[in-house]
Enzyme design. Sequence first.
Site, PDB file in Angstrom:
ATOM      1  N   ASP A  56      24.951  40.042  14.908  1.00 39.88           N
ATOM      2  CA  ASP A  56      23.608  39.528  14.655  1.00 39.88           C
ATOM      3  C   ASP A  56      22.738  40.652  14.097  1.00 39.88           C
ATOM      4  O   ASP A  56      23.043  41.829  14.257  1.00 39.88           O
ATOM      5  CB  ASP A  56      22.990  38.997  15.955  1.00 39.88           C
ATOM      6  CG  ASP A  56      21.694  38.246  15.685  1.00 39.88           C
ATOM      7  OD1 ASP A  56      21.734  37.241  14.951  1.00 39.88           O
ATOM      8  OD2 ASP A  56      20.636  38.673  16.172  1.00 39.88           O
ATOM      9  N   CYS A  71      23.823  35.179  13.333  1.00 37.46           N
ATOM     10  CA  CYS A  71      22.605  35.152  12.529  1.00 37.46           C
ATOM     11  C   CYS A  71      22.714  34.099  11.425  1.00 37.46           C
ATOM     12  O   CYS A  71      23.642  34.118  10.619  1.00 37.46           O
ATOM     13  CB  CYS A  71      22.417  36.542  11.919  1.00 37.46           C
ATOM     14  SG  CYS A  71      21.020  36.675  10.810  1.00 37.46           S
ATOM     15  N   GLU A  85      10.321  37.599  20.288  1.00 38.66           N
ATOM     16  CA  GLU A  85      10.664  38.982  20.657  1.00 38.66           C
ATOM     17  C   GLU A  85       9.601  39.599  21.568  1.00 38.66           C
ATOM     18  O   GLU A  85       9.890  40.457  22.378  1.00 38.66           O
ATOM     19  CB  GLU A  85      10.853  39.838  19.408  1.00 38.66           C
ATOM     20  CG  GLU A  85      11.980  39.316  18.543  1.00 38.66           C
ATOM     21  CD  GLU A  85      12.906  40.386  18.002  1.00 38.66           C
ATOM     22  OE1 GLU A  85      12.418  41.476  17.696  1.00 38.66           O
ATOM     23  OE2 GLU A  85      14.123  40.114  17.880  1.00 38.66           O
ATOM     24  N   CYS A 143      17.600  29.474  13.498  1.00 41.42           N
ATOM     25  CA  CYS A 143      17.435  30.911  13.742  1.00 41.42           C
ATOM     26  C   CYS A 143      17.733  31.124  15.218  1.00 41.42           C
ATOM     27  O   CYS A 143      17.297  30.339  16.070  1.00 41.42           O
ATOM     28  CB  CYS A 143      16.017  31.342  13.393  1.00 41.42           C
ATOM     29  SG  CYS A 143      15.637  33.033  13.913  1.00 41.42           S
TER      30      CYS A 143
END
Lengths: 244, 244
Positions: A7, A70, A150, A180
């Site tokens: 990823d 990914c 994140e 995603c």
Amino acid sequence: MKIGVFDSGAGGLTVAKSLIEQPLSKEIIYYGDTARVPYGTKDSNTIIRYALEAIEFFNNFDIDLLITACNTVSAYALPSMREKAKYPIYGVIEPGIWALNKKLSNKDAKILIIATRATINSARYQDELKELGYKNINAIQTGMLVPIVEEGILEGRVLEEMLHYYFKDIKTPDAIILGCTHFPLISKAIKSYFNNNPILIHSGEAIVEYLHNKNYKSLENTPTINIYASDNVQGLREIANKWL
Amino acid sequence: MKIGVFDSGAGGLTVAKSLIEQPLSKEIIYYGDTARVPYGTKDSNTIIRYALEAIEFFNNFDIDLLITACNTVSAYALPSMREKAKYPIYGVIEPGIWALNKKLSNKDAKILIIATRATINSARYQDELKELGYKNINAIQTGMLVPIVEEGILEGRVLEEMLHYYFKDIKTPDAIILGCTHFPLISKAIKSYFNNNPILIHSGEAIVEYLHNKNYKSLENTPTINIYASDNVQGLREIANKWL
């Protein structure tokens, strides 16, 4: 069996999580290219170059199978990666579409694809769905949801406002492809925004089901996972402890 | 004179803009490491390595002076960069503090520093302000403002909500250091959040004033700017057309 998971950063841990919960291997080698994350805002040539360097990384391990968690890499780099590798490589786009197609009975179903700019621009999801005969496809880049996840914002006003920003002109779809790896972490908020109506397609669940269908056998024991990164491996391991 | 401007991506164009509006050179060479942006979420070793590679890039040009527009690079990599370069290199932290110190008369002034996680963690701004005798220093990472600006969201509800997320527990400061090159683009919203009371310190304006003070002379004619990038240079040039 030893599975590699590649990823651009931490996001692919949502795919690794599915491979831990429904084991296909004794061991998982996870590599996040955290030194150059994110990929989803970058050019296709750069993405392919980075993906080929990941193949070199995995040459240090004796893996039997590589999963590119990914979506952006899956959209651009699989053919180039497969040329360089001796083991099978699976992306997450084809499995995602396969899983969606199993769940939908109607080619008129409204499908929403949300992903990074690079993944949307590749049109890989859109083209494959059109080939299967789907007519109502809407694809939007929702790149800002990546840094929000994140940051650890998985609910609340900031996220709500961001979802409104992206979704305000969109009619409730029948299905949403979470294109995603970060997005499964906010699947609850996304589903709730549309009154819990849409089916959601999660790359991790899709790839496990897809590999079962390709006769990869389920194992009983939880696999070990070894985590590597091109930058701040300690930070990635901490995220893994939290997410997995 | 030929000035090089180095940034992790597009953000440093706000510094280049100041160097165009108040010319110090006939020519500007701008280099954005767009293939690996952002730096502000990455490790110090990685940031230093990338900064040294930028020095190699600028070796292809006969520059007289290099400005590292990126606060994160300025926080970590200046000593290493200076070892490798034959020309003077200025960051934006020292100039920012110098410009702030000129404007404040009172060491009790409340100063807010907003920047990326890496810049805040370096404590460079905080330490230098403490050395000057400032007592009320508050430093917070506001990393999500970077992708928001890159998305082109410079006003409105999403931005307001994000500012509220970061600033809700913060009393109106006397001065705010915009410790990331993206933030001048939302300076109006930031100032307005605090009822237009704080002084704002902008890296581009600060470095120009600082270099004037070091006897770099103003020129009359607008300099030419040549823009280079490690990924998608066309995209960066389009942003430059919009911002400059």
